[in-house]
Design a protein around this motif. Structure first.
Motif, PDB file in Angstrom:
ATOM      1  N   ASP A 153     127.807  13.571  26.857  1.00  0.00           N
ATOM      2  CA  ASP A 153     127.012  12.883  25.853  1.00  0.00           C
ATOM      3  C   ASP A 153     127.211  11.387  26.026  1.00  0.00           C
ATOM      4  N   ALA A 154     126.218  10.622  25.616  1.00  0.00           N
ATOM      5  CA  ALA A 154     126.301   9.163  25.691  1.00  0.00           C
ATOM      6  C   ALA A 154     125.749   8.574  24.403  1.00  0.00           C
ATOM      7  N   LEU A 155     126.553   7.750  23.764  1.00  0.00           N
ATOM      8  CA  LEU A 155     126.183   7.091  22.520  1.00  0.00           C
ATOM      9  C   LEU A 155     125.135   6.012  22.784  1.00  0.00           C
ATOM     10  N   ALA A 156     124.282   5.754  21.814  1.00  0.00           N
ATOM     11  CA  ALA A 156     123.328   4.651  21.934  1.00  0.00           C
ATOM     12  C   ALA A 156     124.069   3.323  21.926  1.00  0.00           C
ATOM     13  N   GLN A 157     123.636   2.404  22.767  1.00  0.00           N
ATOM     14  CA  GLN A 157     124.327   1.123  22.892  1.00  0.00           C
ATOM     15  C   GLN A 157     124.396   0.357  21.575  1.00  0.00           C
ATOM     16  N   LYS A 158     123.388   0.517  20.739  1.00  0.00           N
ATOM     17  CA  LYS A 158     123.379  -0.206  19.463  1.00  0.00           C
ATOM     18  C   LYS A 158     124.495   0.236  18.519  1.00  0.00           C
ATOM     19  N   MET A 159     125.133   1.365  18.817  1.00  0.00           N
ATOM     20  CA  MET A 159     126.226   1.841  17.973  1.00  0.00           C
ATOM     21  C   MET A 159     127.584   1.299  18.400  1.00  0.00           C
ATOM     22  N   VAL A 160     127.647   0.642  19.541  1.00  0.00           N
ATOM     23  CA  VAL A 160     128.918   0.075  20.011  1.00  0.00           C
ATOM     24  C   VAL A 160     129.409  -0.956  18.995  1.00  0.00           C
ATOM     25  N   TRP A 178     131.614   1.999  24.242  1.00  0.00           N
ATOM     26  CA  TRP A 178     130.646   2.160  25.333  1.00  0.00           C
ATOM     27  C   TRP A 178     129.441   2.951  24.854  1.00  0.00           C
ATOM     28  N   GLY A 179     128.275   2.468  25.218  1.00  0.00           N
ATOM     29  CA  GLY A 179     127.036   3.156  24.901  1.00  0.00           C
ATOM     30  C   GLY A 179     125.997   2.818  25.956  1.00  0.00           C
ATOM     31  N   VAL A 180     124.845   3.452  25.880  1.00  0.00           N
ATOM     32  CA  VAL A 180     123.822   3.274  26.912  1.00  0.00           C
ATOM     33  C   VAL A 180     122.461   3.000  26.284  1.00  0.00           C
ATOM     34  N   ARG A 181     121.620   2.344  27.046  1.00  0.00           N
ATOM     35  CA  ARG A 181     120.214   2.182  26.659  1.00  0.00           C
ATOM     36  C   ARG A 181     119.407   3.396  27.128  1.00  0.00           C
ATOM     37  N   ILE A 184     113.390   8.424  10.942  1.00  0.00           N
ATOM     38  CA  ILE A 184     113.769   7.474  11.992  1.00  0.00           C
ATOM     39  C   ILE A 184     113.567   8.081  13.371  1.00  0.00           C
ATOM     40  N   TYR A 185     114.006   9.349  13.540  1.00  0.00           N
ATOM     41  CA  TYR A 185     113.932   9.959  14.863  1.00  0.00           C
ATOM     42  C   TYR A 185     112.525  10.435  15.224  1.00  0.00           C
ATOM     43  N   LYS A 186     111.605  10.324  14.302  1.00  0.00           N
ATOM     44  CA  LYS A 186     110.203  10.580  14.651  1.00  0.00           C
ATOM     45  C   LYS A 186     109.595   9.386  15.378  1.00  0.00           C
ATOM     46  N   THR A 187     110.264   8.220  15.261  1.00  0.00           N
ATOM     47  CA  THR A 187     109.742   7.011  15.891  1.00  0.00           C
ATOM     48  C   THR A 187     110.296   6.836  17.291  1.00  0.00           C
ATOM     49  N   LYS A 188     109.523   6.217  18.147  1.00  0.00           N
ATOM     50  CA  LYS A 188     109.969   5.925  19.516  1.00  0.00           C
ATOM     51  C   LYS A 188     111.186   5.001  19.472  1.00  0.00           C
ATOM     52  N   TRP A 189     111.178   4.027  18.556  1.00  0.00           N
ATOM     53  CA  TRP A 189     112.309   3.092  18.440  1.00  0.00           C
ATOM     54  C   TRP A 189     113.589   3.850  18.079  1.00  0.00           C
ATOM     55  N   GLY A 190     113.507   4.775  17.155  1.00  0.00           N
ATOM     56  CA  GLY A 190     114.690   5.526  16.737  1.00  0.00           C
ATOM     57  C   GLY A 190     115.263   6.348  17.867  1.00  0.00           C
ATOM     58  N   ARG A 191     114.386   7.030  18.606  1.00  0.00           N
ATOM     59  CA  ARG A 191     114.869   7.865  19.710  1.00  0.00           C
ATOM     60  C   ARG A 191     115.486   7.016  20.818  1.00  0.00           C
ATOM     61  N   GLU A 192     114.891   5.857  21.098  1.00  0.00           N
ATOM     62  CA  GLU A 192     115.379   5.028  22.203  1.00  0.00           C
ATOM     63  C   GLU A 192     116.622   4.233  21.839  1.00  0.00           C
ATOM     64  N   ASN A 193     116.775   3.867  20.575  1.00  0.00           N
ATOM     65  CA  ASN A 193     117.839   2.940  20.193  1.00  0.00           C
ATOM     66  C   ASN A 193     118.988   3.555  19.399  1.00  0.00           C
TER      67      ASN A 193
END
Length: 273
Positions: free
Chosen positions: A188-195, A216-219, A254-263
């Motif tokens: 699993d990889a955390l979203a970078q915005k959560m770092v 550590w997180g990823v885009r 939030i997760y219905k949006t493209k921004w939520g899924r990506e970020n």
């Protein structure tokens, strides 16, 4: 067992293993459970720890179970492709994946964690036909044990890498590429915005101790692949694809949006090193 086990001697980082254990135990009793882990429910009753602060934690409770299920399914696909596999869980904590998956008849299954964690694990969930390794995942010695089998290797790394910085994550991949070439990793990889935002995490902030920080997180998957030149992505799944219907209402939006899924979404990946 009449006397409960206290995990008080483990490190604060290792204490985070109690959150997914609690999450799976709670899920086990639900008619619409997304994960069935009877060992988690059994172990929870054996631990002397106050889990009541987690009672209103919703998102992470579902997320831990969804993450485990997706990685179970990735592991099963690898085993279907490689029945003679060697499977290693790095930072296994108290996860009962081997039992949850029906004790797969592979060449070898190793659950690896720090010695103090393995001590607690053995008291709660003794080895059966799998084996425990009480060693740091940064210590090359475990790769020699695995390489000696000469079989295809799957590493499962769940809920671990976000607590280490990029250089440390890279060092694990480099070591595996050098010592166990061709290994696949389900992770699993955390979203970078959560770092840097562990204090905002709904479950970690409820811990008795100050929680360890997310480092550590990823885009996207490319942020993982760049740490291991020559690696390739086999599959990638967003956690919300399974968990969104079970999340609190605001997270579902939030997760219905493209921004939520990506970020914000956790990514589950299987890569070949």
């Amino acid at each position: 067992m009449s006397e409960k086990i206290s995990p008080k001697d483990i490190t604060v980082l290792s204490a985070t293993m109690l959150i997914p254990l609690w999450a799976k135990a709670v899920e086990y009793g639900r008619p619409d459970a997304i994960l069935h882990d009877k060992e988690a429910a059994r172990m929870l009753d054996m631990i002397d720890y106050d889990f009541t602060p987690f009672a209103k934690v919703k998102a992470s409770q579902v997320g831990c179970c969804g993450r485990a299920r997706i990685l179970d399914e990735m592991a099963q696909r690898f085993i279907d492709e490689h029945p003679d596999a060697v499977v290693v869980q790095l930072g296994s904590g108290l996860d009962a994946r081997y039992e949850r998956m029906g004790r797969p008849n592979v060449t070898a299954w190793y659950d690896l964690d720090l010695p103090e964690v393995i001590d607690v694990r053995r008291m709660l969930l003794p080895e059966s036909s799998n084996r425990y390794l009480g060693i740091s995942m940064f210590d090359e010695a475990w790769t020699d044990t695995v390489a000696a089998h000469g079989k295809p290797v799957l590493l499962i790394i769940e809920g671990v890498l976000m607590y280490f910085d990029e250089a440390q994550v890279r060092s694990v991949f480099e070591m595996v590429q050098r010592k166990l070439p061709g290994t696949q990793v389900a992770m699993d990889a955390l979203a970078q915005k959560m770092v840097g935002r562990a204090q905002q995490h709904d479950a970690l902030k409820k811990m008795n101790e100050t929680p360890p920080e997310f480092r550590w997180g990823v885009r996207d998957a490319n942020d993982v692949l760049k740490l291991a030149p020559g690696s390739r992505l086999i599959e990638e799944i967003h956690l919300s694809s399974l968990c969104a219907p079970h999340y609190p209402f605001i997270l579902r939006l939030i997760y219905k949006t493209k921004w939520g899924r990506e970020n914000l979404d956790v990514r589950l990946m299987r890569i070949q090193l």
